[in-house]
Design a protein around this motif. Structure first.
Motif, mmCIF file in Angstrom:
data_model
loop_
_atom_site.group_PDB
_atom_site.id
_atom_site.type_symbol
_atom_site.label_atom_id
_atom_site.label_comp_id
_atom_site.label_asym_id
_atom_site.label_seq_id
_atom_site.Cartn_x
_atom_site.Cartn_y
_atom_site.Cartn_z
ATOM 1 N N TYR A 134 48.058 1.379 39.961
ATOM 2 C CA TYR A 134 49.293 1.971 40.658
ATOM 3 C C TYR A 134 49.597 1.314 41.904
ATOM 4 O O TYR A 134 50.783 1.297 42.370
ATOM 5 C CB TYR A 134 48.887 3.273 40.948
ATOM 6 C CG TYR A 134 48.445 4.433 39.818
ATOM 7 C CD1 TYR A 134 49.695 4.419 38.767
ATOM 8 C CD2 TYR A 134 47.476 5.111 39.424
ATOM 9 C CE1 TYR A 134 49.636 5.165 37.564
ATOM 10 C CE2 TYR A 134 47.269 5.801 38.425
ATOM 11 C CZ TYR A 134 48.291 5.692 37.577
ATOM 12 O OH TYR A 134 48.279 6.701 36.077
ATOM 13 N N ALA B 88 53.237 -0.186 42.511
ATOM 14 C CA ALA B 88 54.043 -0.118 43.520
ATOM 15 C C ALA B 88 54.629 -1.062 44.297
ATOM 16 O O ALA B 88 55.660 -1.241 44.801
ATOM 17 C CB ALA B 88 53.204 0.931 44.621
ATOM 18 N N GLY C 124 57.255 -2.600 42.165
ATOM 19 C CA GLY C 124 58.428 -1.774 42.415
ATOM 20 C C GLY C 124 59.194 -2.077 43.812
ATOM 21 O O GLY C 124 60.206 -2.115 43.875
ATOM 22 N N CYS D 196 65.483 -0.524 38.870
ATOM 23 C CA CYS D 196 64.889 0.338 39.763
ATOM 24 C C CYS D 196 65.711 0.881 40.920
ATOM 25 O O CYS D 196 66.989 0.622 40.955
ATOM 26 C CB CYS D 196 63.538 -0.388 40.392
ATOM 27 S SG CYS D 196 63.774 -1.681 41.762
ATOM 28 N N THR E 183 65.582 3.345 44.846
ATOM 29 C CA THR E 183 65.108 3.865 46.111
ATOM 30 C C THR E 183 65.912 4.839 46.662
ATOM 31 O O THR E 183 67.447 4.917 46.435
ATOM 32 C CB THR E 183 64.934 2.732 47.169
ATOM 33 O OG1 THR E 183 66.240 2.093 47.522
ATOM 34 C CG2 THR E 183 63.985 1.554 46.482
ATOM 35 N N THR F 229 60.867 4.358 46.854
ATOM 36 C CA THR F 229 61.223 4.092 45.399
ATOM 37 C C THR F 229 61.064 5.211 44.520
ATOM 38 O O THR F 229 60.000 6.166 44.841
ATOM 39 C CB THR F 229 60.165 3.011 44.761
ATOM 40 O OG1 THR F 229 60.095 1.742 45.391
ATOM 41 C CG2 THR F 229 60.333 2.674 43.489
ATOM 42 N N ALA G 122 60.570 3.364 39.497
ATOM 43 C CA ALA G 122 59.905 2.012 39.514
ATOM 44 C C ALA G 122 60.518 1.046 38.442
ATOM 45 O O ALA G 122 61.374 1.634 37.634
ATOM 46 C CB ALA G 122 58.488 2.128 39.184
ATOM 47 N N THR H 128 56.944 7.308 40.092
ATOM 48 C CA THR H 128 56.145 6.412 41.004
ATOM 49 C C THR H 128 54.735 7.258 41.224
ATOM 50 O O THR H 128 53.885 6.546 41.687
ATOM 51 C CB THR H 128 56.594 6.221 42.322
ATOM 52 O OG1 THR H 128 57.148 7.659 42.841
ATOM 53 C CG2 THR H 128 57.890 5.558 42.094
ATOM 54 N N THR I 50 58.453 15.640 44.055
ATOM 55 C CA THR I 50 57.462 14.726 44.498
ATOM 56 C C THR I 50 56.549 15.552 45.450
ATOM 57 O O THR I 50 57.113 16.520 46.144
ATOM 58 C CB THR I 50 58.119 13.340 45.164
ATOM 59 O OG1 THR I 50 58.608 13.687 46.462
ATOM 60 C CG2 THR I 50 58.991 12.787 44.255
#
Length: 703
Positions: A7, A11, A14, A48, A50, A55, A58, A159, A216
């Motif tokens: 991960y 990241a 990304g 990708c 943001t 982000t 990704a 993400t 999130t």
């Protein structure tokens, strides 16, 4: 440790991918959302995105699997990148707003796939708005004239292990309750989310449907959907365990082994990602409509919002029936209904329909839906017969001309019902004749249904052929100046902007499912309603269905919460779904249904959290009257409603329809109170919502 490393690496990739050259970078007008595109060294298209520097998508690859040329997911060359800006204000025929701003920045990436066996030109078109972004594949005119798509390979790489509200992937139905879970829990919870349906084809324990709502851990809201679904199968999303990535999966074309056949030039539907740090922005966004084409009809003056009642709920609950007789095993083409013995439970009989007409007319409604008016209901459900209904022949106890004449004399119209029993060829054969009958008797709206498995056998509700059929029905209806409310059809994707006679759809679990969790109505506006209005059929006042239908149980709602749905769940087609005798017992609460408009000049989402609660305010079309609605899940809560949307310096009279402290959706659903207050734009009112309940407020300028 290896998973943590993976991960962190993802990241880092990304972050790097979202810092590409300016040429392949696109920002929203306000600069908060940025989308980057690049080709890898192997020619794989990757994007990708943001939001405010973080982000949200990704690195995610794009492409197709095709029958003629194999995998079109790599080996591309970039020919050019074209940037442009767009800003307009357009006026919908009906809607939540008088006018809608369509403001975006666009980037078209022109790609070429060149190999010994293929020479394909494919563009990826990106649009970035302040509240989200979208992309689609565009195949310009070229040497290759036709492409058979096995599946689309669009990726949406999340993400982290977000919280999601989802329904299982299914080629035939969206009539599910939503499951709230972490992304990683989707496979384990998939089976428990399944329910029975007249036609259901779940296909993968990792699959979910759009619109997919997510949040999130730091409260960024992300929603994935599609827009402008035309001549193409509906898209599902398949979750890839442990990567937090979704990959598109198209509804297949029966047993053919492919999903779609496209002819150049061709543009796919838009793949849409809505994003904001406020849940209310997801409710308010018009991005799906903005991605659809402008009105395609030369004249829209005949299209109008509708508030209606129906001879329907009494059939759904079992008090009466759609059918006329108990006769079995007959051939509809030769069966003589005039000699049949009625079973005495047919709801669409002359006397009962007149009773509904009188109540609807006396209370200011526009139309009355009548289901079960036409022959064939004895011999259809689950039998997969090519020919069941002809859509023009009434039962002996339904006088088509006399009832329409009577309705017109009372100032309302009847609404037509066409249940196709899923037989697409039969409906297509009879459609123009059925529409012509509607013109002859003064109908201007039809509720169409597609209950059961689709015929020809092996086809699915959401396949390319059926998607084309649903739109063809809307187009042909427009030729007859008829509005369409399609049930069991594919979920809407904003096509009502282009064809505003598509005034409603079902395509979700609605009121007829009586035991769903109260929180269902706090999720639908975040999911199903993003593509267009739903005919949810609210307004049930008698929740104890066993009082008039012994085989039924209790509906989990309160009267005040049912009133709120006329504000929180937007539709230009709103039904008062209960029976006249139940409204007659609560005419003081019924007043709100009579008063609330079905078309609006302005809408404000005051506060919301998916699966928890929604509070919305709307101003009637061309009016200074405002209406507020609030709904909650199983949890009681008190919300503060700021009246700051009102005109400053103007005094208003507000009528509150609220749950009482004793109200409860499961045990005391009819406990409500009504009171009035003088309010201004400075007023903040605290309003209580019982478990599974809600509130409604009508606000008019003081005399």
């Amino acid at each position: 440790m290896m998973k943590i490393y993976y991960y962190l690496l993802a990241a880092a990739i990304g972050a790097a991918a979202c810092a590409c050259t300016e040429k392949s970078n696109l920002a929203s007008p306000n600069g908060n959302i940025k989308v980057d595109f690049r080709l890898t060294k192997d020619g794989v298209p990757v994007y990708c995105a943001t939001y405010c520097g973080d982000t949200v998508v990704a690195p995610s690859s794009l492409g197709f699997d095709t029958e003629q040329f194999g995998s079109l997911t790599g080996g591309f060359k970039q020919l050019s990148v074209i940037h442009s800006d767009f800003d307009e204000i357009w006026q919908p025929v009906w809607g939540e707003f008088d006018s809608i701003r369509n403001n975006y920045r666009q980037m078209v990436v022109e790609l070429a796939y060149e190999a010994d066996t293929a020479d394909i030109r494919m563009n990826v078109e990106f649009r970035v708005f302040d509240d989200g972004f979208a992309y689609r594949y565009v195949f310009p005119s070229q040497k290759v004239k036709e492409l058979t798509i096995i599946d689309e390979k669009s990726e949406f790489a999340m993400t982290a292990n977000h919280t999601a509200w989802w329904i299982p992937g299914d080629y035939d139905t969206q009539e599910y309750e939503y499951t709230r879970s972490r992304l990683s829990e989707i496979p384990a919870k998939h089976e428990a989310a399944l329910v029975g349906n007249a036609s259901a084809t779940p296909f993968d324990k990792n699959a979910v449907q759009t619109s997919l709502m997510m949040r999130t851990d730091d409260s960024t809201y992300i929603n994935i959907h599609e827009a402008a679904l035309v001549d193409y199968p509906a898209m599902h999303l398949v979750y890839t365990p442990e990567t937090y990535k979704f990959i598109s999966a198209l509804t297949p074309a029966g047993q053919s082994g492919h999903a779609a056949v496209i002819h150049m030039p061709f543009s796919t539907p838009w793949r849409v990602v809505m994003v904001s740090d406020r849940a209310t922005d997801i409710l308010a966004t018009q991005i799906i409509y903005n991605l659809n084409e402008p009105v395609a009809l030369d004249d829209t003056s005949w299209i109008h919002p509708v508030k209606y009642m129906g001879v329907w709920w009494e059939m759904i609950t079992g008090k009466s029936q759609w059918s006329y007789t108990d006769a079995e095993n007959f051939d509809l083409a030769t069966f003589d209904y005039s000699k049949a013995r009625p079973h005495g439970k047919h709801g669409a009989n002359n006397e009962n329909v007149k009773r509904y007409i009188d109540f609807a007319a006396d209370n200011g409604f526009d139309q009355l839906l009548v289901e079960g008016w036409n022959t064939g209901w004895e011999d259809w459900l689950g039998k997969e017969k090519d020919y069941v209904f002809d859509f023009v022949t009434p039962y002996p106890d339904f006088d088509l001309k006399a009832l329409n004449d009577y309705a017109h004399s009372r100032g309302i119209k009847l609404m037509m019902h066409h249940e196709t029993s899923g037989s697409i060829p039969n409906y297509e054969q009879h459609m123009d004749t059925a529409y012509a009958l509607m013109n002859r008797y003064g109908y201007d709206a039809v509720k169409s249904g597609y209950v059961g498995n689709i015929l020809p056998k092996g086809e699915y509700h959401y396949g390319q052929r059926q998607v084309n059929h649903y739109l063809d029905a809307v187009r042909r209806a427009a030729d007859h100046h008829i509005m369409v409310n399609a049930h069991e059809a594919v979920r809407p994707t904003g096509l009502a902007r282009t064809y505003p006679n598509l005034v409603g759809n079902e395509s979700a679990m609605g009121t007829e499912y009586r035991n769903m969790a109260p929180g269902h109505v706090t999720i639908l506006p975040f999911t199903r309603l993003k593509g267009g209005p739903m005919d949810f059929t609210p307004g049930i006042f008698e929740m104890d269905l066993g009082k008039f239908s012994p085989d039924n149980t209790h509906k989990r709602a309160t009267i005040a919460g049912q009133l709120a749905l006329y504000v929180t769940m937007y539709s230009p087609l709103q039904m008062a779904a209960d029976m006249p005798e139940h409204y007659a017992k609560h005419m003081d609460a019924f007043q709100f249904i009579k008063d609330v408009p079905v078309d609006w000049s302005d809408s404000r989402y005051l506060d919301a959290e998916p699966g928890e609660f929604i509070v919305a305010a709307r101003r009637g079309k061309g009016s200074d009257n405002w209406y507020v609605g609030g709904v909650t899940n199983e949890q009681a809560r008190t919300v503060d409603v700021s009246m700051s949307f009102l005109k400053p310096g103007v005094k208003y009279l507000a009528t509150f329809y609220t749950d009482t402290p004793e109200a409860h959706s499961d045990t005391n659903s009819q406990a409500y109170a009504i009171h009035t207050e003088n309010v201004t734009s400075n007023t903040v009112s605290s309003v209580y919502m019982a478990p599974g309940g809600g509130f409604a407020i009508s606000i008019v300028p003081a005399e």
